[in-house]
Design a protein around this motif. Sequence first.
Motif, PDB file in Angstrom:
ATOM      1  N   HIS A  89       0.844  -1.189   0.000  1.00 54.76           N
ATOM      2  CA  HIS A  89       0.000   0.000   0.000  1.00 54.76           C
ATOM      3  C   HIS A  89       0.877   1.235   0.000  1.00 54.76           C
ATOM      4  CE1 HIS A  89      -3.180  -2.728   1.669  1.00 54.76           C
ATOM      5  NE2 HIS A  89      -3.884  -2.018   0.759  1.00 54.76           N
ATOM      6  N   ALA A  90       1.956   1.175   0.720  1.00 52.44           N
ATOM      7  CA  ALA A  90       2.751   2.387   0.868  1.00 52.44           C
ATOM      8  C   ALA A  90       4.231   2.082   1.041  1.00 52.44           C
ATOM      9  CB  ALA A  90       2.248   3.189   2.057  1.00 52.44           C
ATOM     10  N   PHE A  91       5.012   2.960   0.466  1.00 56.12           N
ATOM     11  CA  PHE A  91       6.445   2.957   0.700  1.00 56.12           C
ATOM     12  C   PHE A  91       6.719   4.153   1.579  1.00 56.12           C
ATOM     13  CE2 PHE A  91      10.337   5.151  -0.915  1.00 56.12           C
ATOM     14  CZ  PHE A  91      11.275   4.348  -0.278  1.00 56.12           C
ATOM     15  N   VAL A  92       7.476   3.933   2.658  1.00 55.29           N
ATOM     16  CA  VAL A  92       7.747   5.048   3.574  1.00 55.29           C
ATOM     17  C   VAL A  92       9.216   5.431   3.471  1.00 55.29           C
ATOM     18  CG1 VAL A  92       7.666   5.867   5.939  1.00 55.29           C
ATOM     19  CG2 VAL A  92       5.966   4.258   5.132  1.00 55.29           C
ATOM     20  N   SER A  93       9.430   6.697   3.193  1.00 50.74           N
ATOM     21  CA  SER A  93      10.800   7.187   3.118  1.00 50.74           C
ATOM     22  C   SER A  93      11.037   8.138   4.272  1.00 50.74           C
ATOM     23  CB  SER A  93      10.988   7.905   1.766  1.00 50.74           C
ATOM     24  OG  SER A  93      12.124   8.710   1.821  1.00 50.74           O
ATOM     25  N   ILE A 144       9.297   1.645  -4.666  1.00 53.35           N
ATOM     26  CA  ILE A 144       8.362   2.720  -5.049  1.00 53.35           C
ATOM     27  C   ILE A 144       7.384   2.218  -6.097  1.00 53.35           C
ATOM     28  CG2 ILE A 144       8.201   4.919  -6.283  1.00 53.35           C
ATOM     29  CD1 ILE A 144      10.715   5.799  -4.777  1.00 53.35           C
ATOM     30  N   GLU A 145       7.922   1.446  -7.061  1.00 53.93           N
ATOM     31  CA  GLU A 145       7.062   0.984  -8.137  1.00 53.93           C
ATOM     32  C   GLU A 145       6.012  -0.002  -7.658  1.00 53.93           C
ATOM     33  OE1 GLU A 145       9.561   1.598 -12.257  1.00 53.93           O
ATOM     34  OE2 GLU A 145       9.581  -0.371 -11.272  1.00 53.93           O
ATOM     35  N   LYS A 146       6.380  -0.782  -6.653  1.00 55.68           N
ATOM     36  CA  LYS A 146       5.428  -1.788  -6.185  1.00 55.68           C
ATOM     37  C   LYS A 146       4.481  -1.245  -5.111  1.00 55.68           C
ATOM     38  CE  LYS A 146       7.986  -5.794  -7.585  1.00 55.68           C
ATOM     39  NZ  LYS A 146       9.003  -6.799  -7.229  1.00 55.68           N
TER      40      LYS A 146
END
Length: 804
Positions: free
Chosen positions: A643-647, A692-694
């Motif tokens: 659902h989310a990528f956290v940077s 990020i892409e996934k």
Amino acid sequence: MTKDKELILRRFHLVCIVILIAGIIIQFSDESEFSVGMSKSELTHIPRDLSPKTKVLDLSQNYISEIHLSDISLLLELKVLRLSHNKIQYLDFSVFKFNRELEYLDLSYNQVQKISCHPVMSLKHLDLSFNDFDALPICKEFGKLTQLHFLGLSATKLKQLDLLPIAHLKLGYILLDLEGYYVKENEIESLQIPSTKTLHLVFHPNRSFSVQVNISVNIIECLQLTNVKLNDSNCKVLIKFLSEIIRGPNLLNFTLNHMETTWKCLVTVLQFLWPRPIEYLNIYNLTIVENIEKEDFTYSKTTLKALTIEHIAIRVFIYSKSALYTVFSEMNIMMLTISDTPLVHMFCPQTLSTFKFLNFTNNVFTDSIFQHCSTLVKLEMLILQKNDLESLFKIGLMTKYMISLKILDVSWNSLEYNIHDGNCTWVESIVVLNMSSNLLTDAVFRCLPPNVKVLDLHSNRIRSIPEDVNHLEALQELNVAFNSLTQLPGCGALDSLSVLIVDYNSISSPPADFFQSCQKMRSFRAGNNPFQCTCELRGFIHSVGQVPSEVVEGWPGSYVCNYPDSAKGTPLKDFHVSPLSCNTALLTVTIVATVLVVAISVTVLCVYLDGPWYLRMVCQWTQTRHRARHVPLEDLQRTLQFHAFVSYSDHDSAWVKGELLPNLEKEDIRVCVHERNFVPGKSIVENIINCIEKSYKSIFVLSPNFVRSEWCHYELYFAHHNLFHEGSNNLILILLEPIPQCNIPSKYHKLRALMTQRTYLEWPKDKSKHGLFWANIRAAFNVKLKLVTENCDVHMLKMSEDPT
Ligand SMILES: *[C@@H]1O[C@H](CO)[C@@H](O)[C@H](O)[C@H]1NC(C)=O
């Protein structure tokens, strides 16, 4: 036995109740049925199905030829029976023997030749005139009809003692139809008439007047003769007939209906009547034939008070008009009416006249009437209604010497007043002036008798009443209905005004102070004007409530709003408008106060309760939800694993692990974090891009630490890149700590641009606001995503979770 009795008793009660109810119903329905009108219904006999409660029965103008006892014996309450204009030939009065209430029986214009007698004691009005009787149909039983007031009879022969049986009755009206009467050679008949108030004799309409009967009357007050056709030769027959009848001093009123005569004979008849003790002489429907020439008339002393001639037809083409006018103009009586005639003029009396009342309604008189006439000094009332008068100036002039004139009626003419005619001259005695139905305009107020009290100007062309009508101090009643007034006249100059009629004008908003300025107003009628129901009218409506209700006539019915359309048809009484919308000052104060209150509330909210922050959060939340709904899911779902990528910067990892991740995962939001989900063996950049892409969204935790971290910038760069490629809003920026703009190095223009363009979510320090913050974040994921779970990735995921 007792049971049976009870049953019978009960039934009896029931029957009684039913009868009672039926009785009530019949009574109610009969109340409207008690008068039956069946005239001109082509009936050949009296209908059988009449209600027994019938009181008034009109069967006139039918073809009924017989009356039987059974026809009417059930109509016990019958009071009035009209059977005129039928074909009845024989009448037996005993058919009415059960009609004890019968008061009015009209059998005129039938063909009755014979009657059988029976006293119908209740009769007050019995009309047997215009039938085919030979001798007068009088029974000796009629002598018992003590209530009889009207008796109508007809006969072709008269005998002196015909009326003896009723001689003792005190009748009010005897109608004697002598249409069929004919004179036998050398035979003089006579008839003794019982005393009656009015004797009305009707002769044949087309035969010359010829009566050879000595009619002697005891006492009569009024004599009426209908159908009197005279010429120069039979004129003396009438004179002789009259001299018999007018013997006593009682006859006061003499009327001739449908008189056809020569002028000479008419003058002779008038001359004959002049010294007789008659007070009122009326001639209705007079036709003058042959010729009109000058006739001498001696105006001897007379008791005559009033001569009325209504409707004259002159069947003479060329005649001396002066011969006609002179006879009337010189009359030494008080009242003269000549109306509905083709007369164009009337002379001014040559000597001082006795006329007090002159009525010349509906002739063709012109303005030249009574000009320079100084002999009508006793004249009090002059009626010139419905003539051909045109100049008001000349009418004023006409009155100049009529020093007793009080009432002048010049209504229904074509009167106009032209200022250029000069100042009007009126006799000062006029108090009532009727100029209704003329062509008068505003200028009429400059041409009025000075002491006029009652002024009728209705149905003219007046648009306004000039302010300076100061010479009308005496005016009490003013009728200006049916004109074109746009303003209600004030009482400024008219300080005696107590009756004002201004209905049917164009007055839209009468002033509020009207009743204040018109203190003496007793009666005011202003209905049927096009009232404009706006703020200005409120004062007037209110003032109507202040005066006694009988003053304002027609209120509330005929006072109705005409404008605006929304109020059209609303009675003025029910027209309400809030005081606020009418008072500008009040309105301003209210608006200012409201604005102030709102401003203060906003300030308080901002300063003390951090309103703007809430506002912003709510805005974003709704936007995010909206956006999330509009992303085509199918496209996304093919590749997504998270659902989310956290940077975030390592320095902020405490917050991420302590707050962000637990809060997201609590909602089943699968998160990709570099610490757990990066695949070993791949380069960091590859990992970032992969991650990020996934991911459906990328969350960036911004803080001064973030700015300082090189990696974070990479991640932001890729995420942003992705953003533009996918064309979807997949960036979520969380501002953990404020970053001063100047702290962002210029090479990170991407971040700068994002920070300025995009809205970010601020992490609130205040704990109570955290709920809203998380709701906002969750809203971004408010999508049902089916994530791909590749074996290796799942494995990897688990692996990375293992170490903890
Ligand atoms: C004036 O005359 C008209 C008819 O011509 C009548 O209806 C009206 O009542 C009169 N007015 C007065 C004040 O008598």
